[in-house]
Design a protein around this motif. Structure first.
Motif, PDB file in Angstrom:
ATOM      1  N   GLU A  17     -11.512  -3.362  -1.456  1.00 19.81           N
ATOM      2  CA  GLU A  17     -12.367  -3.812  -0.395  1.00 19.81           C
ATOM      3  C   GLU A  17     -13.544  -2.729  -0.167  1.00 19.81           C
ATOM      4  OE1 GLU A  17      -9.708  -5.176   2.710  1.00 19.81           O
ATOM      5  OE2 GLU A  17      -8.863  -6.588   1.250  1.00 19.81           O
ATOM      6  N   ARG A  66      -5.774  -3.145  -2.161  1.00 15.01           N
ATOM      7  CA  ARG A  66      -6.996  -3.452  -1.107  1.00 15.01           C
ATOM      8  C   ARG A  66      -7.830  -2.404  -1.043  1.00 15.01           C
ATOM      9  NH1 ARG A  66      -4.900  -7.476   3.442  1.00 15.01           N
ATOM     10  NH2 ARG A  66      -6.986  -7.293   3.682  1.00 15.01           N
ATOM     11  N   GLY A  68      -5.705  -3.839   4.851  1.00 20.75           N
ATOM     12  CA  GLY A  68      -6.959  -3.671   4.015  1.00 20.75           C
ATOM     13  C   GLY A  68      -6.967  -2.063   3.637  1.00 20.75           C
ATOM     14  N   ASN A 111       1.930  -8.989  -6.174  1.00 23.24           N
ATOM     15  CA  ASN A 111       0.513  -9.262  -5.316  1.00 23.24           C
ATOM     16  C   ASN A 111       0.242 -10.985  -5.658  1.00 23.24           C
ATOM     17  OD1 ASN A 111      -1.104  -6.207  -6.494  1.00 23.24           O
ATOM     18  ND2 ASN A 111       0.391  -6.469  -5.061  1.00 23.24           N
ATOM     19  N   GLY A 138      -2.115  -0.682   1.555  1.00 15.68           N
ATOM     20  CA  GLY A 138      -3.280  -1.499   0.948  1.00 15.68           C
ATOM     21  C   GLY A 138      -2.475  -2.793   0.127  1.00 15.68           C
ATOM     22  N   GLU A 139      -1.800  -3.001   0.615  1.00 22.27           N
ATOM     23  CA  GLU A 139      -0.971  -4.618   0.317  1.00 22.27           C
ATOM     24  C   GLU A 139      -1.171  -5.610   1.188  1.00 22.27           C
ATOM     25  OE1 GLU A 139       3.343  -4.688   0.358  1.00 22.27           O
ATOM     26  OE2 GLU A 139       3.370  -5.914  -0.972  1.00 22.27           O
ATOM     27  N   VAL A 146      -1.461 -11.576  -1.966  1.00 18.51           N
ATOM     28  CA  VAL A 146      -2.467 -10.538  -1.700  1.00 18.51           C
ATOM     29  C   VAL A 146      -3.944 -11.090  -2.437  1.00 18.51           C
ATOM     30  CG1 VAL A 146      -2.859  -8.178  -2.208  1.00 18.51           C
ATOM     31  CG2 VAL A 146      -0.583  -8.996  -1.412  1.00 18.51           C
ATOM     32  N   PHE A 147      -3.790 -11.583  -3.494  1.00 18.20           N
ATOM     33  CA  PHE A 147      -4.761 -12.151  -4.386  1.00 18.20           C
ATOM     34  C   PHE A 147      -4.525 -13.746  -4.702  1.00 18.20           C
ATOM     35  CE2 PHE A 147      -4.840  -7.520  -5.012  1.00 18.20           C
ATOM     36  CZ  PHE A 147      -6.035  -7.202  -4.275  1.00 18.20           C
TER      37      PHE A 147
END
Ligand SMILES: Nc1ncnc2[nH]cnc12
Ligand SMILES: [Zn+2]
Length: 322
Positions: free
Chosen positions: A219, A216, A195, A241, A191-192, A246-247
């Motif tokens: 989501e 992630r 998704g 992140n 989840g990095e 990632v964001f």
């Protein structure tokens, strides 16, 4: 100000903690050319792939047990100076092997650094063996078998890091079966770069007590609820992140939403100089940028100790120190 707060870290890759100045000194010692990897006192990378290439170069300048002892003691001394009582280091024997350092000597060097730091500062530390995902399922299984056989009092867990977009978690499940059977603590990067499905795969197939990043999962609301219900601890690395995009920014970072949903979270630096961060900086960001109170941050530190891969007696000593 968070300088006065006690701290704990569960997610830091040891080679990823090497300051650029130390990397340059080591490169000179071995006649290695750092051009393209270290420029103007900083690491050079622009996406995850070039980050891994830079990481591999940095790892290649540490070639002996003594080199690893130096790196480890220096990092732990920095943590201890920031009021850190516990550190878990991700260690990658594959990187040692790549420069001809045997896994035994690699761990011996790291352990020497850990014992020296503990002697001088009181900081407690454990090592978690990494299997590198992009080296393929066979190699991760080989590393897991080695980890299951290897006996060292400071080696207490197993993790998989590296290129998450390569293969599926299912391809690596046999490796985790081996280390679970051996009684090692289990965490996994998920989840990095991928998704929510990657976090769901990890829960279904690996059943880890902790997840590296896991962010992630935000989501998928049902998955967030599942993480909260299971009590799975997320090793959150906000600075990493943002650096790896990632964001896009801290306003979009989901740490607050995980806390509000009852997910257990911790603060970590991942590969601090690569991402222009440190554990102390992550605590400051949590306070000043993400708006967590001292009490909320202390809960994250307590969660880290509760989720640490240590024996129960050590855990009680650490909890008493908080
Ligand atoms: N942030 C990260 N994700 C995956 N693998 C890594 N290895 C070192 N840092 C990493
Ligand atoms: Zn990591």
């Amino acid at each position: 100000m968070t300088a006065h707060l006690k701290k704990a870290e569960l997610h830091c890759h040891v080679e990823g903690a090497a300051p650029p100045a130390l990397t340059l000194a080591q490169a000179e010692k071995y006649g290695l050319n750092p051009t393209g990897f270290v420029e103007n006192g900083a690491y050079v990378w622009h996406d995850f792939t070039s980050f891994i290439a830079c990481y591999d170069f940095v790892a290649s300048v540490f070639r002996t047990a003594e080199d690893y002892a130096l790196l480890t003691e220096a990092y732990l001394a920095e943590l201890a100076a920031a009021n850190t009582i516990y550190s878990e280091l991700f260690i990658s024997p594959d990187h040692g092997e790549a420069v001809g350092l045997s896994p035994d000597d690699y761990v011996a060097g790291l352990a020497a650094g850990i014992y020296a730091a503990r002697e001088k500062t009181g900081i407690e530390c454990r090592m978690v063996i990494i299997g590198e995902r992009h080296l393929g399922p066979e190699n991760v299984l080989r590393r897991a078998r080695w980890a299951a056989e290897f006996q060292h009092p400071l080696v207490t867990g197993f993790n998989m890091a590296g290129e998450e977009r390569m293969n599926r978690v299912a391809d690596y499940a046999p490796a985790f079966d081996v280390v679970r059977e051996a009684g090692l603590g289990i965490t996994i990067h998920a989840g990095e770069l991928c998704g929510a499905f990657s976090v769901a795969d990890a829960l279904d197939l690996v059943r880890p007590s902790r997840i590296g990043h896991g962010v992630r999962a935000i989501e998928d609301g049902e998955l967030v609820k599942r993480l909260a219900d299971l009590g799975t601890v997320l090793e959150v690395c906000p600075g990493s992140n943002i650096a790896l995009k990632v964001f896009p920014d801290y306003a979009s970072h989901p740490l607050r939403r995980f806390v509000d949903a009852g997910v257990r979270v911790t603060l970590n630096s991942d590969d601090p100089p690569f991402f222009h961060t440190s554990l102390a900086a992550e605590y400051e960001t949590a306070s000043r940028v993400l708006g967590f109170s001292d009490a909320e941050i202390n809960t994250m530190t307590r969660t880290a100790i509760e989720a640490a891969f240590v024996d129960e007696a050590t855990r009680q000593v650490l909890l008493a120190r908080l």
